[in-house]
Design a protein around this motif. Structure first.
Motif, PDB file in Angstrom:
ATOM      1  N   GLY A 149       0.791  -1.228   0.000  1.00 20.76           N
ATOM      2  CA  GLY A 149       0.000   0.000   0.000  1.00 20.76           C
ATOM      3  C   GLY A 149       0.821   1.275   0.000  1.00 20.76           C
ATOM      4  O   GLY A 149       0.376   2.309   0.494  1.00 20.76           O
ATOM      5  N   GLU A 152       1.413   4.681  -4.142  1.00 26.00           N
ATOM      6  CA  GLU A 152       1.174   6.099  -4.438  1.00 26.00           C
ATOM      7  C   GLU A 152       2.263   6.995  -3.863  1.00 26.00           C
ATOM      8  O   GLU A 152       2.430   8.116  -4.298  1.00 26.00           O
ATOM      9  CB  GLU A 152      -0.180   6.531  -3.864  1.00 26.00           C
ATOM     10  N   GLN A 165       3.731   4.654   8.040  1.00 24.17           N
ATOM     11  CA  GLN A 165       4.222   4.403   6.679  1.00 24.17           C
ATOM     12  C   GLN A 165       5.689   3.985   6.700  1.00 24.17           C
ATOM     13  O   GLN A 165       6.122   3.146   5.908  1.00 24.17           O
ATOM     14  CB  GLN A 165       4.035   5.669   5.830  1.00 24.17           C
ATOM     15  N   ARG A 198      -3.342  -4.794   9.498  1.00 30.06           N
ATOM     16  CA  ARG A 198      -2.742  -4.958   8.168  1.00 30.06           C
ATOM     17  C   ARG A 198      -1.350  -5.576   8.250  1.00 30.06           C
ATOM     18  O   ARG A 198      -1.024  -6.502   7.513  1.00 30.06           O
ATOM     19  CB  ARG A 198      -2.634  -3.590   7.478  1.00 30.06           C
TER      20      ARG A 198
ATOM     21  N   ALA B 328      -0.094   5.187 -13.616  1.00 25.80           N
ATOM     22  CA  ALA B 328      -0.537   6.250 -12.712  1.00 25.80           C
ATOM     23  C   ALA B 328      -2.027   6.140 -12.420  1.00 25.80           C
ATOM     24  O   ALA B 328      -2.527   6.658 -11.438  1.00 25.80           O
ATOM     25  CB  ALA B 328      -0.224   7.610 -13.310  1.00 25.80           C
ATOM     26  N   ILE B 330      -3.662   3.441 -11.755  1.00 26.76           N
ATOM     27  CA  ILE B 330      -4.019   2.374 -10.829  1.00 26.76           C
ATOM     28  C   ILE B 330      -4.165   2.952  -9.432  1.00 26.76           C
ATOM     29  O   ILE B 330      -3.244   3.537  -8.888  1.00 26.76           O
ATOM     30  CB  ILE B 330      -2.936   1.272 -10.822  1.00 26.76           C
ATOM     31  N   ASP B 331      -5.326   2.791  -8.855  1.00 27.71           N
ATOM     32  CA  ASP B 331      -5.528   3.299  -7.508  1.00 27.71           C
ATOM     33  C   ASP B 331      -5.408   2.146  -6.538  1.00 27.71           C
ATOM     34  O   ASP B 331      -6.175   1.195  -6.574  1.00 27.71           O
ATOM     35  CB  ASP B 331      -6.914   3.952  -7.401  1.00 27.71           C
ATOM     36  N   GLU B 332      -4.438   2.254  -5.675  1.00 25.01           N
ATOM     37  CA  GLU B 332      -4.218   1.162  -4.730  1.00 25.01           C
ATOM     38  C   GLU B 332      -4.855   1.440  -3.386  1.00 25.01           C
ATOM     39  O   GLU B 332      -4.717   0.672  -2.449  1.00 25.01           O
ATOM     40  CB  GLU B 332      -2.722   0.921  -4.555  1.00 25.01           C
ATOM     41  N   VAL B 334      -4.219   3.761  -1.023  1.00 26.04           N
ATOM     42  CA  VAL B 334      -3.216   3.883   0.028  1.00 26.04           C
ATOM     43  C   VAL B 334      -3.785   4.608   1.227  1.00 26.04           C
ATOM     44  O   VAL B 334      -4.500   5.583   1.085  1.00 26.04           O
ATOM     45  CB  VAL B 334      -2.018   4.683  -0.506  1.00 26.04           C
ATOM     46  N   SER B 335      -3.464   4.120   2.376  1.00 25.55           N
ATOM     47  CA  SER B 335      -3.897   4.837   3.573  1.00 25.55           C
ATOM     48  C   SER B 335      -2.836   5.868   3.925  1.00 25.55           C
ATOM     49  O   SER B 335      -1.659   5.577   3.945  1.00 25.55           O
ATOM     50  CB  SER B 335      -4.075   3.868   4.725  1.00 25.55           C
ATOM     51  N   HIS B 336      -3.259   7.073   4.121  1.00 29.51           N
ATOM     52  CA  HIS B 336      -2.334   8.115   4.572  1.00 29.51           C
ATOM     53  C   HIS B 336      -2.627   8.388   6.029  1.00 29.51           C
ATOM     54  O   HIS B 336      -3.284   9.345   6.376  1.00 29.51           O
ATOM     55  CB  HIS B 336      -2.532   9.402   3.765  1.00 29.51           C
ATOM     56  N   GLU B 337      -2.167   7.497   6.883  1.00 26.30           N
ATOM     57  CA  GLU B 337      -2.491   7.723   8.288  1.00 26.30           C
ATOM     58  C   GLU B 337      -1.583   8.794   8.878  1.00 26.30           C
ATOM     59  O   GLU B 337      -0.526   9.060   8.350  1.00 26.30           O
ATOM     60  CB  GLU B 337      -2.386   6.427   9.104  1.00 26.30           C
TER      61      GLU B 337
END
Lengths: 268, 337
Positions: A149, A152, A165, A198, B328, B330-332, B334-337
């Motif tokens: 994950g 991006e 992360q 996870r 670009a 492709i949406d994975e 992602v978690s932006h914690e």
């Protein structure tokens, strides 16, 4: 005390009578255990039990004062960490150590051993080989980043990532090197519950791929859920080994560690 | 040709020469994190060796030096670069195996002082405190150059050489080798834990950087036709550090900018200014103070330098790896914690 529950033949990693002192304080005092191949083993124990020191010695970051250790059938006592790593042992750190000036993708691309492009001669005289290997590594790194994950974030500066992360980056960087044995030093510390879930899943996936995992962990719920085998360290030596459920019956273990945790309400 | 243009081409020479020197120090310090405070010593080795192999046998020249092989350009220059590289291997085995950062810097500065004293006092090596002089000007005979036209030709030649060196350095820093060096710079413990032989890579970096130092030094002795210990006082190392810190560590364009600002403007341009009456040398001292002040201002307000290090983003690498699919898109999730 030798570890009765795992034979040397089934062990991917182990140590015998490890000792290590810091300015006269015995941090590790005869630790002896075997880590069963292809399983997930937890290394637990109260603070100051010597868990991180043991991990540091096993990965070659520190030299022991005494004792022996092995990785698969190779005696690795006091080897340099780079040699141990090349045998297939990868580790993460308690406090994340990302390569801060590199991008997330570059952090992974550093990991593969013996890249043709790391040799000066190849850069100038065999550019084709360098490009070909690089292409393969980029493909694999992107695949690993997708799995974890982080895809991006591939072009972000690694030092800009959040704590969670960075934990994921460390694990994926270790995975990129294709480890046989993975040492995880508190992979879930300071991580939110969803991410703990996870990371637990990732570790189970690695086990399914045949990777042996040894993880230092305080969260006994996690240990209960994903670990096959538990090693309890206290005051630098091995107190007990076995399944967590069996260890709960062990009075010594309860008084040294589990009791403390139960008092703190960490076991539900 | 007017004196003005001679000055200009002298400045151009030093701009390109220090660009080469800055690239050499940058791969050691900027890319690998080796605080090489002995850098100017490697420049000196390159200069002396280039001079000693290009000059005729020392008997009857009034100078004392080793070799004296009448070696033509550019082979003499290569000998200078390679000599510095060989010495860097010895230094690396003494200093680089166990020591890191500040301790390493202290050992390196000590080694450079020892080497300085040897060169200054042991006359048979490189003519002691007098240094080497009357070093033949390369290509002057072949191209029938006068002293003036030699200055122009050699400044331009140095420009061409610096472009070649730039190309070589870019190939290295953009390669997986460069990436591994930067990994070692960021955290050598992590690099070792990933199986990288930290010493071997630091050695490689020292060798490449010292080769650049040697080439830069070899160009200096041929441009000036002389070189002596006053040209490489240990403090000179910090001028090269100032070049890369002001311009931008780990950015080749930054190194060129730093070379222009620090070396060309503050070191050599001011040397051509008329002295203030009654205060000879004052301008040079003021310039030295300005370099120090500039260094402090930069470290305080813009430590990344005028042209900062660029993050090596992946488009090229990714494009090479992914075929026609739009990666670009492709949406994975992602978690932006």
């Amino acid at each position: 005390m030798s570890d009765q529950s795992v034979s040397r033949a089934d062990s991917a990693l182990g140590c015998q009578d490890l000792t290590k002192s810091f300015l006269g304080v015995r941090a590790v005092n005869g630790a002896t255990f075997e880590v069963p191949r292809g399983q997930i083993t937890a290394l637990i124990g109260p603070n100051g039990a010597g868990k991180t020191t043991v991990v540091n010695i096993l990965s070659g970051l520190m030299k022991s004062d005494g004792g022996t250790m092995h990785l698969e059938s190779t005696e690795t006592t006091n080897w340099e960490s780079e040699k141990i790593a090349r045998l297939g042992l990868m580790r993460t750190f308690q406090l994340s150590r990302e390569l801060g000036g590199l991008t997330v993708l570059e952090n992974l691309l550093v990991a593969p051993h013996d890249q043709p492009g790391e040799k000066l001669f190849n850069i100038f005289f065999r550019p084709g080989r360098v490009t070909k290997a690089e292409k393969a590594h980029v493909e694999r790194a992107l695949e690993v980043l997708r799995t974890y994950g982080l895809y991006e974030l591939r072009d972000s500066r690694a030092s800009d990532l959040s704590g969670g992360q960075k934990k994921l980056l460390e694990i994926s960087r270790a995975v990129m090197a294709g480890p046989k044995v993975l040492l995880l030093d508190e992979p879930m510390a300071g991580v939110n519950p969803a991410l703990i879930e996870r990371i637990g899943g990732y570790i189970l996936d690695l086990k399914a791929q045949g990777v042996t995992v040894l993880m230092v962990e305080h969260n006994l719920n996690v240990v209960e859920k994903i670990c096959d085998h538990v090693i309890v360290l206290a005051e630098g030596r091995t107190l007990a080994t076995g399944r967590l459920s069996d260890l709960r019956e062990n009075k010594e273990v309860v008084s040294a560690y589990l009791g403390e945790v139960i008092d703190a309400g960490a076991i539900s | 040709m007017s004196a003005f243009w001679l000055y200009v081409f002298t400045l151009i020479f030093f701009l390109f020469d220090y660009f080469i020197l800055a690239m050499g120090l940058n791969i050691q310090y900027g890319e690998t994190g080796i605080l090489n405070f002995a850098y100017i010593g490697f420049v000196a080795i390159g200069a002396y060796m280039t001079g000693a192999v290009s000059m005729p046998n020392s008997v009857g020249t009034g100078q004392h030096y080793i070799l004296g092989l009448n070696m033509p350009f550019p082979f003499n220059l290569l000998v200078g670069g390679l000599s510095a590289m060989v010495v860097s291997v010895l230094v690396a085995f003494i200093a680089l195996r166990r020591l890191r950062t500040d301790y390493l810097a202290m050992v390196l500065i000590s080694l450079s002082l020892v080497f300085y004293d040897i060169c200054n006092n042991y006359v048979p090596l490189f003519n002691g405190a007098d240094g080497l002089y009357n070093v033949p000007s390369p290509l002057a005979g072949v191209l029938h150059l006068t002293t003036n036209s030699f200055t122009v030709v050699f400044a331009l030649l140095t420009g061409v050489i610096s472009l070649i060196m730039w190309w070589i350095m870019s190939r290295i820093t953009r390669s997986p080798l460069g990436r591994t060096l930067r990994a070692i710079r960021d955290d050598d413990g992590v690099a070792a834990a990933l199986g990288k032989s930290v010493f071997r890579y630091k050695l490689t970096s020292m060798m490449i950087g010292s080769f650049f130092a040697g080439i830069g030094g070899g160009l200096i002795i041929q441009f000036n036709t002389s070189f002596n210990p006053s040209a490489w006082l240990p403090g000179e190392t910090f001028v090269v550090f100032a070049v890369i810190i002001v311009g931008g560590v780990s950015n080749n364009i930054g190194l060129l900018v730093g070379s222009l600002l620090v070396e060309t403007m503050l070191v050599h341009l001011v040397a051509f200014l008329p002295a203030i009456p009654g205060h000879p040398g004052l301008i040079l001292n003021i310039a030295a103070m300005m370099i120090g002040a500039l260094l402090m201002v930069m470290l305080w307000f813009r430590p990344q330098g005028i042209v900062p290090e660029k993050l090596r983003r992946s488009p090229a690498a990714v494009a090479a790896a992914t075929t026609s699919t739009d990666y670009a898109g492709i949406d994975e999730g992602v978690s932006h914690e």
